[in-house]
Scaffold this motif. Structure first.
Motif, PDB file in Angstrom:
ATOM      1  N   HIS A   1       0.862  -1.208   0.000  1.00  0.00           N
ATOM      2  CA  HIS A   1       0.000   0.000   0.000  1.00  0.00           C
ATOM      3  C   HIS A   1       0.888   1.243   0.000  1.00  0.00           C
ATOM      4  O   HIS A   1       1.475   1.600   1.028  1.00  0.00           O
ATOM      5  CB  HIS A   1      -0.929  -0.004   1.226  1.00  0.00           C
ATOM      6  CG  HIS A   1      -1.928   1.103   1.234  1.00  0.00           C
ATOM      7  ND1 HIS A   1      -3.286   0.890   1.344  1.00  0.00           N
ATOM      8  CD2 HIS A   1      -1.793   2.452   1.149  1.00  0.00           C
ATOM      9  CE1 HIS A   1      -3.936   2.046   1.333  1.00  0.00           C
ATOM     10  NE2 HIS A   1      -3.036   3.021   1.222  1.00  0.00           N
TER      11      HIS A   1
ATOM     12  N   GLN B   1      -7.980  -2.416  -4.765  1.00  0.00           N
ATOM     13  CA  GLN B   1      -7.471  -1.801  -3.542  1.00  0.00           C
ATOM     14  C   GLN B   1      -8.259  -0.545  -3.206  1.00  0.00           C
ATOM     15  O   GLN B   1      -8.667   0.206  -4.070  1.00  0.00           O
ATOM     16  CB  GLN B   1      -5.966  -1.496  -3.668  1.00  0.00           C
ATOM     17  CG  GLN B   1      -5.603  -0.623  -4.864  1.00  0.00           C
ATOM     18  CD  GLN B   1      -4.109  -0.407  -5.040  1.00  0.00           C
ATOM     19  OE1 GLN B   1      -3.309  -0.838  -4.208  1.00  0.00           O
ATOM     20  NE2 GLN B   1      -3.709   0.237  -6.117  1.00  0.00           N
TER      21      GLN B   1
ATOM     22  N   HIS C   1      -9.375   2.112   0.618  1.00  0.00           N
ATOM     23  CA  HIS C   1      -9.158   2.402   2.037  1.00  0.00           C
ATOM     24  C   HIS C   1     -10.448   2.128   2.803  1.00  0.00           C
ATOM     25  O   HIS C   1     -11.537   2.306   2.266  1.00  0.00           O
ATOM     26  CB  HIS C   1      -8.806   3.872   2.235  1.00  0.00           C
ATOM     27  CG  HIS C   1      -7.542   4.313   1.562  1.00  0.00           C
ATOM     28  ND1 HIS C   1      -7.489   4.683   0.251  1.00  0.00           N
ATOM     29  CD2 HIS C   1      -6.278   4.441   2.036  1.00  0.00           C
ATOM     30  CE1 HIS C   1      -6.254   5.040  -0.069  1.00  0.00           C
ATOM     31  NE2 HIS C   1      -5.486   4.895   0.997  1.00  0.00           N
TER      32      HIS C   1
ATOM     33  N   GLY D   1      -6.909  -0.948   2.833  1.00  0.00           N
ATOM     34  CA  GLY D   1      -5.935  -0.212   3.630  1.00  0.00           C
ATOM     35  C   GLY D   1      -6.520   0.240   4.954  1.00  0.00           C
ATOM     36  O   GLY D   1      -7.649   0.727   4.988  1.00  0.00           O
TER      37      GLY D   1
ATOM     38  N   CYS E   1      -0.842  -0.038   8.193  1.00  0.00           N
ATOM     39  CA  CYS E   1       0.089   1.016   7.759  1.00  0.00           C
ATOM     40  C   CYS E   1       0.535   1.810   8.983  1.00  0.00           C
ATOM     41  O   CYS E   1       0.042   2.929   9.230  1.00  0.00           O
ATOM     42  CB  CYS E   1      -0.586   1.927   6.744  1.00  0.00           C
ATOM     43  SG  CYS E   1      -1.276   1.047   5.321  1.00  0.00           S
TER      44      CYS E   1
ATOM     45  N   ASP F   1       2.320   3.088   3.204  1.00  0.00           N
ATOM     46  CA  ASP F   1       1.338   4.152   2.939  1.00  0.00           C
ATOM     47  C   ASP F   1       2.011   5.512   2.760  1.00  0.00           C
ATOM     48  O   ASP F   1       1.496   6.534   3.225  1.00  0.00           O
ATOM     49  CB  ASP F   1       0.255   4.228   4.024  1.00  0.00           C
ATOM     50  CG  ASP F   1      -0.908   5.133   3.632  1.00  0.00           C
ATOM     51  OD1 ASP F   1      -1.147   5.296   2.418  1.00  0.00           O
ATOM     52  OD2 ASP F   1      -1.556   5.688   4.541  1.00  0.00           O
TER      53      ASP F   1
END
Ligand code: GUN
Ligand code: ZN
Length: 437
Positions: A77, A230, A232, A270, A293, A322
């Motif tokens: 990420h 992907q 968040h 994420g 992260c 991140d």
């Protein structure tokens, strides 16, 4: 003409499976005098040096002893257009996005800028010993185009996608449901599965995508089941409150992605900090992955990831930088901050688990465990060479270290780019004055 074979001699460390605790040495493959025979970008043989060397008399021997060689780190990420956002002061997530990140990402509409930044971005990964990453581009197809082109030139295995974002952001970074679909589709056609490159369908997060755009992301996922996805999720409480206001009918945050058809082993989520129990069990049932992260979570004050809870529920996870919410490009620094963030939850990240996570664990999370993340014959030759005595404080500490576990923990807690003595991508060294790409 075929490249001459290379025989890397070093102390080698790789993981056969996830260690089940500090005593689980059977999970490790550690060799004091190890060797990796590399031909045409692949590991052709791995084992003890005398045995491997006997079968490869013509190979060029590169002796990295006393350093450790591990599979190259994997960063699942990271944001390409945030290379120059790192260390932007004083804001929580939503404020940081609006004030620094979106304006910076708007610059990547310029293909020349994107091309100029692709090299420095991949240089930072190599310097950190990171050989594969899952990358968010900006919303402009040109940013991903530039990154893929440079990664291809260097032979780097990379997964990337243009972020889809059609609301709650300034005009310079907004796309539309249709343009995001069309641009993603064209990038997939051009780059997915080309050499070592793969495409990730990348709706930024629920706040910046209309339901129509999330539907378009789901359509792409259905049409391209081989692509990663992907996004968040549940990073900050203010973010979750905004998501609830925008999607009042959703059961929870995960439900929004579920309704769009995005869940599954191809999905990297994420952050996943503030989760409802239904979300945890649904992630486990669908095989969706969480990505921790730590430097970002601490820097933005987002909250503390609960690795034990997710692991206990059977959710596979990765650990990532991140950049640029994250503050270090180094997976070593990330493991060190991961240790501290988990310690605040009463959890301890043992070095075996940490180094497994940054290598094989992240490879498995990205669905690439059959190609990268371990040192074994047939795997791709992406390697990191680590020096636990790279700095004076590390040398001082190492003078009192006796075991491999201690050495790994020194690397985890004190290490960063300085501890990366070399990095091989596709069998070729990436660092040092003699490197030509
Ligand atoms: N949530 C949505 N976009 C972002 C981003 O760029 N960084 C972080 N840390 N969280 C996000
Ligand atoms: Zn991010």
């Amino acid at each position: 003409m075929a490249e001459r074979a290379r025989l890397i001699r070093a102390r080698t460390l790789s993981f056969r499976r996830a260690p089940e605790g500090p005593e689980d040495e059977a999970a490790l493959d550690y060799r004091e005098d190890g060797a990796l025979l590399i031909r045409e970008g692949r590991i052709a043989g791995a084992g003890d040096f005398p045995a491997i060397a006997a079968g490869a008399p013509d190979a060029e021997v590169i002796d990295h002893r006393p350093h450790l060689v591990l599979p190259g780190f994997i960063d699942p990420h990271i944001h390409f257009p945030q290379s120059q956002v790192v260390a932007s002061w004083g804001a929580d997530l939503l404020d940081w996005l609006a004030r620094y990140t979106f304006p910076e990402e708007a610059r990547y509409a310029d293909p020349d800028l994107a091309r100029a930044m692709a090299g420095p971005f991949l240089d930072r990964l190599a310097a950190a010993g990171t050989t594969t990453a899952a990358v968010y581009g900006s919303s402009h197809a040109a940013s991903v185009e530039a990154l893929f082109a440079e990664a291809e030139r260097r032979g780097v295995r990379l997964v990337a996608g243009k972020v889809m974002m059609d609301r709650e952001a300034p005009e310079g970074v907004r796309d539309t449901a249709q343009s995001a679909y069309d641009d993603s589709k064209a990038l997939i056609a051009r780059w997915h599965g080309r050499g070592r490159l793969g495409y990730a369908i990348t709706p930024r997060f629920a706040i910046t995508s209309t339901p129509a755009q999330l539907e378009a992301a789901g359509a792409l996922a259905a049409e391209h089941p081989g692509c990663l996805r992907q996004t968040h999720m549940s990073e900050s409480l203010a973010e979750i409150a905004r998501v609830r206001a925008l999607f009042p009918q959703a059961r929870d945050y995960l439900d929004i992605y579920e309704q769009a058809g995005l869940l599954g082993p191809e999905l990297l989520l994420g952050h996943c900090i503030h989760l409802e129990s239904r979300e945890v069990s649904r992630m486990a049932e669908t095989g969706s992955r969480a990505v921790f992260c730590p430097t970002s979570n601490l820097f933005l004050g987002s909250g503390l990831f609960d690795a034990a809870r997710l692991h206990g529920a059977g959710v596979a996870s990765g650990i990532a930088t991140d950049i640029g919410g994250g503050t270090s490009w180094s997976m070593l620094a990330t493991l060190g901050e991961g240790y501290k963030a988990l310690a605040l939850r009463g959890q301890r990240l043992h070095p075996y688990e940490a180094f497994h996570w940054a290598t094989r664990g992240n490879a498995v999370a990205m669905g690439l465990g059959d190609r990268i993340g371990t040192l074994a014959a047939g795997m791709e030759a992406d390697l990191v060479v680590l020096d636990a005595r790279a700095t004076e404080p590390m040398r001082l500490r190492m003078a009192r270290a006796e075991t491999l576990v201690e050495e790994l923990f020194v690397l985890q807690i004190m290490g960063d780019e300085r501890a990366v003595a070399q990095c091989y991508v596709d069998g070729r060294p990436q660092l040092g004055p003699g490197v030509t790409r």
